[in-house]
Every structure is written in structure tokens, then in C-alpha cells.
Design a protein around this motif. Sequence first.
Motif, short mmCIF file in Angstrom:
data_model
loop_
_atom_site.label_atom_id
_atom_site.label_comp_id
_atom_site.label_asym_id
_atom_site.label_seq_id
_atom_site.Cartn_x
_atom_site.Cartn_y
_atom_site.Cartn_z
N ARG A 1 8.53 -16.93 16.69
CA ARG A 1 9.12 -15.66 17.14
C ARG A 1 9.69 -14.90 15.94
N TYR A 2 10.34 -15.66 15.06
CA TYR A 2 10.86 -15.00 13.86
C TYR A 2 9.72 -14.48 12.99
N LEU A 3 8.64 -15.25 12.88
CA LEU A 3 7.49 -14.82 12.10
C LEU A 3 6.93 -13.51 12.64
N THR A 4 6.82 -13.38 13.95
CA THR A 4 6.33 -12.14 14.55
C THR A 4 7.27 -10.99 14.23
N TRP A 5 8.58 -11.25 14.35
CA TRP A 5 9.56 -10.20 14.03
C TRP A 5 9.39 -9.74 12.58
N TRP A 6 9.24 -10.68 11.66
CA TRP A 6 9.12 -10.33 10.25
C TRP A 6 7.82 -9.58 9.98
N ARG A 7 6.74 -10.00 10.62
CA ARG A 7 5.47 -9.31 10.44
C ARG A 7 5.56 -7.87 10.94
N MET A 8 6.13 -7.66 12.10
CA MET A 8 6.24 -6.31 12.65
C MET A 8 7.20 -5.45 11.82
N THR A 9 8.26 -6.06 11.34
CA THR A 9 9.22 -5.33 10.50
C THR A 9 8.56 -4.93 9.18
N THR A 10 7.79 -5.85 8.60
CA THR A 10 7.07 -5.54 7.36
C THR A 10 6.04 -4.44 7.60
N ALA A 11 5.34 -4.51 8.73
CA ALA A 11 4.35 -3.49 9.05
C ALA A 11 5.02 -2.13 9.21
N ALA A 12 6.17 -2.09 9.87
CA ALA A 12 6.87 -0.82 10.06
C ALA A 12 7.29 -0.23 8.71
N ARG A 13 7.72 -1.09 7.81
CA ARG A 13 8.11 -0.60 6.48
C ARG A 13 6.90 -0.03 5.74
N LEU A 14 5.75 -0.70 5.84
CA LEU A 14 4.54 -0.21 5.18
C LEU A 14 4.09 1.12 5.80
N LEU A 15 4.19 1.24 7.11
CA LEU A 15 3.82 2.49 7.77
C LEU A 15 4.75 3.62 7.35
N ARG A 16 6.00 3.29 7.13
CA ARG A 16 7.01 4.28 6.80
C ARG A 16 6.93 4.71 5.34
N THR A 17 6.52 3.81 4.47
CA THR A 17 6.63 4.09 3.02
C THR A 17 5.29 4.22 2.31
N THR A 18 4.18 3.97 2.99
CA THR A 18 2.88 4.08 2.32
C THR A 18 1.89 4.84 3.21
N ASP A 19 0.76 5.21 2.61
CA ASP A 19 -0.32 5.84 3.35
C ASP A 19 -1.48 4.87 3.56
N ALA A 20 -1.22 3.59 3.45
CA ALA A 20 -2.26 2.58 3.61
C ALA A 20 -2.90 2.68 4.99
N PRO A 21 -4.23 2.55 5.09
CA PRO A 21 -4.89 2.57 6.40
C PRO A 21 -4.34 1.47 7.31
N LEU A 22 -4.45 1.68 8.61
CA LEU A 22 -3.93 0.70 9.56
C LEU A 22 -4.60 -0.67 9.37
N SER A 23 -5.87 -0.66 9.00
CA SER A 23 -6.56 -1.94 8.79
C SER A 23 -5.93 -2.70 7.62
N THR A 24 -5.50 -1.98 6.58
CA THR A 24 -4.86 -2.62 5.43
C THR A 24 -3.49 -3.16 5.82
N VAL A 25 -2.72 -2.36 6.56
CA VAL A 25 -1.41 -2.81 7.03
C VAL A 25 -1.57 -4.04 7.90
N ALA A 26 -2.54 -4.01 8.80
CA ALA A 26 -2.78 -5.17 9.68
C ALA A 26 -3.07 -6.42 8.87
N GLY A 27 -3.91 -6.31 7.85
CA GLY A 27 -4.24 -7.46 7.02
C GLY A 27 -3.06 -8.01 6.27
N LYS A 28 -2.16 -7.13 5.84
CA LYS A 28 -1.01 -7.58 5.05
C LYS A 28 0.00 -8.36 5.89
#
Length: 293
Positions: A237-264
Amino acid sequence: MDVLSEVLSVMRTGRPRSFVETWHAPWALRFPAVPGAVGFRVVVRGTCVVLPHRSAPVRLEPGDVVLLPHGEGHVLADSAASATNARPCAPTAVDPGGTGAVTVTLCGAYELSPAGMHPLLRDLPEIVHLTTHDRSELKAAVELLTGELTRPGLGTDGVIPALLDTLLHYALRAWVETTETGWATAFTDPAVAAALAAMHREPAHPWTVASLAALAGMSRAPFAKRFTDLTGGPPLRYLTWWRMTTAARLLRTTDAPLSTVAGKVGYHSEFAFATAFKRHYGTPPGKYRRSDR
């Protein structure tokens, strides 16, 4: 991997605010609740009392630091007796006009992202009271911050946010070092800390409870129980929280495609990532990105 620093970096949003107040007794101010913020008070000179919404009053001496981690309303006054006549604090509060003893306080708040709120905050009490007498680093941060606010110079606008970040780090470090339950213990427990560091370091790795337990040097069941007991939730559960939080930060601070964010963050399918993200934040990742700009 410094998990505490990463936790703060993803929770914080906007710029922290601070200002110096000077009061002449008798005085008492009622501060409203500010959801999504961590408030703080530092007594520079004199004494005062803070009366939290639900906890017992706390007497503050020069050098004392108070964190209000849940943004709840409170009263700040020269004494408990004065607090009964507290007046609302306006955005441009002025000295109530007493003629008694002088109190100087450093006040402010850190804005937090509600979506990225770390479960650590759940363990923090309504008020965290720290003294700087035996904490030289916290005392130094307070003195430097007070100096910049009272005697601004070239570069002050850049120095103050950095010092406020330093103050928050030192205050939370002091809380972790003096608390023996929950997340404070999780950060220092060898097994749980190792698992947390691994998840933060490599959120895209296909972690399982078994692989995290092996990394922590424990068998699966005892590790899962230990992690849950200290953090309030199971490892994945914590891993999922961290993954989603990291994804939100990438969406907020970069223009990386969604596929790239998903992979990260460990998703091989953009669709699976979008589904998980919407489940967590209530909105698709593309819409989340657009709404933040």
C-alpha cells in the motif's frame, strides 16, 4: 536514500511564509484553521502560551519552537488568563495595544499538497513542542531566520525559503529522535527503513512483500507485520502511494509523455497506470497535469 527529505519535497507546494510579530501584554489572538498547511511559532523574546484546539495549553519560553502539523486553529496569548478574550487574527494583525511585557514571535506556515500528504503526518500530535537549548542546529536555524526577517539584505528573498525548509527539517528530525512509536520509529528501524529506502530509490522495481523482506533481512510474515505495525499500513500500500505521489510530481514538473511517467513508476501499460492514478487521485493523469498549470 534520505526518505524524510524526499517525503518533505513531495508534500510541500508553493512557498513557505513567515513574518515577525511583536506584542505588548496583555494580548491574545485566535488563529483560524488552515487546512493543508503546517504552521509554526518560534519565540524570539519574552514568553507566551499557545492553546491548541484539542490539547492542553503549552507555555513557551525564548527559543521554543512549535509545529502545528494539522493546520488546526489555536489561540496565542501572553497568558492563559488573557486567552479568554482572544480576538480574531486579521491578515494584517497589529499590536493589540497593551503596555506590559513584550513578546516577539516568528510565525509562518508551510503549504502542503493534500494529494501528496505523507502518512507520517497522521502520527504527529496536534502540537509539537521543541526547545532549542540542547539542539544547536535548530537554534542556529532560528537565529539565522530571525536575522534575515528583521535585518533583510541582498538575497533575503532567496535565503528565507531555504532557511524555512531547514527549520522544518530540523524540527521533524528532532521529533523523530525523541519519539518511539509509529513513523518516527519506522525511519530508524533497520528493517523497515531499508525497505522504505528501496521503494523510494526504485519505485519502478517490481517489489513484492517477499523481496522487500529479503532486502530487510527478515522472513515475509514477520516483516509485513513489523512494517504495518510501525507505519499503519502494509508495504505494498505504501509502495502504491509512493508511486502515485512520484507520478504526480513528474506530471506537475515535467512534460514527459504519460507512457514515460508510467514506466518510471512501475507500470508497463499506460492504461493500467491511468486507471491506478485515477483511482488514487480521482482524476485522469492528463487532466491532473492540465489542471495544475
